[in-house]
Design a protein around this motif. Structure first.
Motif, PDB file in Angstrom:
ATOM      1  N   CYS A 211      -2.495  -0.446   7.504  1.00  0.00           N
ATOM      2  CA  CYS A 211      -2.750  -1.472   6.500  1.00  0.00           C
ATOM      3  C   CYS A 211      -2.140  -2.760   7.038  1.00  0.00           C
ATOM      4  CB  CYS A 211      -2.129  -1.079   5.166  1.00  0.00           C
ATOM      5  SG  CYS A 211      -2.355  -2.316   3.871  1.00  0.00           S
TER       6      CYS A 211
ATOM      7  N   GLY B 173      -2.005  -5.680   5.641  1.00  0.00           N
ATOM      8  CA  GLY B 173      -1.378  -6.503   4.607  1.00  0.00           C
ATOM      9  C   GLY B 173      -0.428  -5.667   3.772  1.00  0.00           C
ATOM     10  N   ASP B 174      -0.308  -6.015   2.486  1.00  0.00           N
ATOM     11  CA  ASP B 174       0.530  -5.278   1.555  1.00  0.00           C
ATOM     12  C   ASP B 174      -0.191  -4.018   1.074  1.00  0.00           C
ATOM     13  OD1 ASP B 174       2.368  -7.332   1.776  1.00  0.00           O
ATOM     14  OD2 ASP B 174       1.754  -8.303  -0.095  1.00  0.00           O
TER      15      ASP B 174
ATOM     16  N   GLY C 228      -6.565  -5.798   5.650  1.00  0.00           N
ATOM     17  CA  GLY C 228      -5.891  -6.710   4.731  1.00  0.00           C
ATOM     18  C   GLY C 228      -5.033  -5.924   3.763  1.00  0.00           C
ATOM     19  N   SER C 229      -4.747  -6.505   2.612  1.00  0.00           N
ATOM     20  CA  SER C 229      -3.966  -5.842   1.573  1.00  0.00           C
ATOM     21  C   SER C 229      -4.866  -4.946   0.737  1.00  0.00           C
ATOM     22  CB  SER C 229      -3.297  -6.870   0.669  1.00  0.00           C
ATOM     23  OG  SER C 229      -2.370  -7.644   1.399  1.00  0.00           O
TER      24      SER C 229
ATOM     25  N   GLY D 252       2.667  -5.273   5.879  1.00  0.00           N
ATOM     26  CA  GLY D 252       3.198  -6.043   4.758  1.00  0.00           C
ATOM     27  C   GLY D 252       4.155  -5.203   3.942  1.00  0.00           C
TER      28      GLY D 252
END
Length: 174
Positions: free
Chosen positions: A19, A21-22, A55-56, A74
């Motif tokens: 992942c 992102g977050d 991305g997240s 993230g």
């Protein structure tokens, strides 16, 4: 932000390969995984689901799910997952509130853990670590401060570079 739903049963094995992102994971009483985010790929397996995200993403999973998380670039936030949770590498903060048992490799920032029914094992944390309400606690290296409370078992610590605060430990401390 797109959203997808996958029927996976009551106790799926969910694997997050990467992942970028977050990552936010929460549980619910349904037997499906709900994914919200952009630019992710999924692959349905016999026992559950494999996810890779550029991305997240936010996941809502069945309560008895088991999570195998390889790399998150993230923040990581996990709430009320009753199965086994493993997190190999988090490059930002990680917060786990409610799990069956927990195994963590490396967290490159702060780590917060609350209400783990089973044992907690952590190899390396480069920030501060706070643990509350768990079974046995095993920690490798903590590069910041360590606070542990209400541990229903033994505490085994290899190395802490900051301050240590231990309260309400029911087992041996090494």
């Amino acid at each position: 932000m797109s959203q997808e739903r996958f029927e996976v049963g009551k106790q799926p094995q969910i694997e997050i390969v990467e992942c970028m992102g977050d990552l936010v994971v929460r549980s619910w009483a349904e037997t499906a995984v709900l994914i919200q985010g952009d630019d992710y790929e999924t692959n349905e397996t016999d026992g559950g689901l494999t996810i890779t995200s550029q991305g997240s993403i936010k996941l809502t999973v069945p309560e008895a799910s088991s999570l195998a998380i390889h790399t998150v670039h993230g923040d990581v936030e996990i709430k009320r997952v009753e199965g086994t949770v493993s997190l190999q590498t988090a490059y930002a903060d990680a917060a786990i509130r409610g799990a069956g048992s927990l195994k963590i490799g490396t967290v490159h920032n702060d780590l917060a853990i609350k209400r783990v029914n089973g044992n907690v094992s952590v190899e390396t944390v480069y920030g501060d670590t706070a643990v509350r309400n768990c079974g046995d606690l095993s920690l490798g290296t903590v590069h910041g401060d360590l606070m542990a409370r209400a541990v229903d078992g033994a505490v085994n610590i290899v190395e802490v570079y900051g301050d240590i605060s231990l309260r309400s430990i029911s087992g041996n401390v090494a």
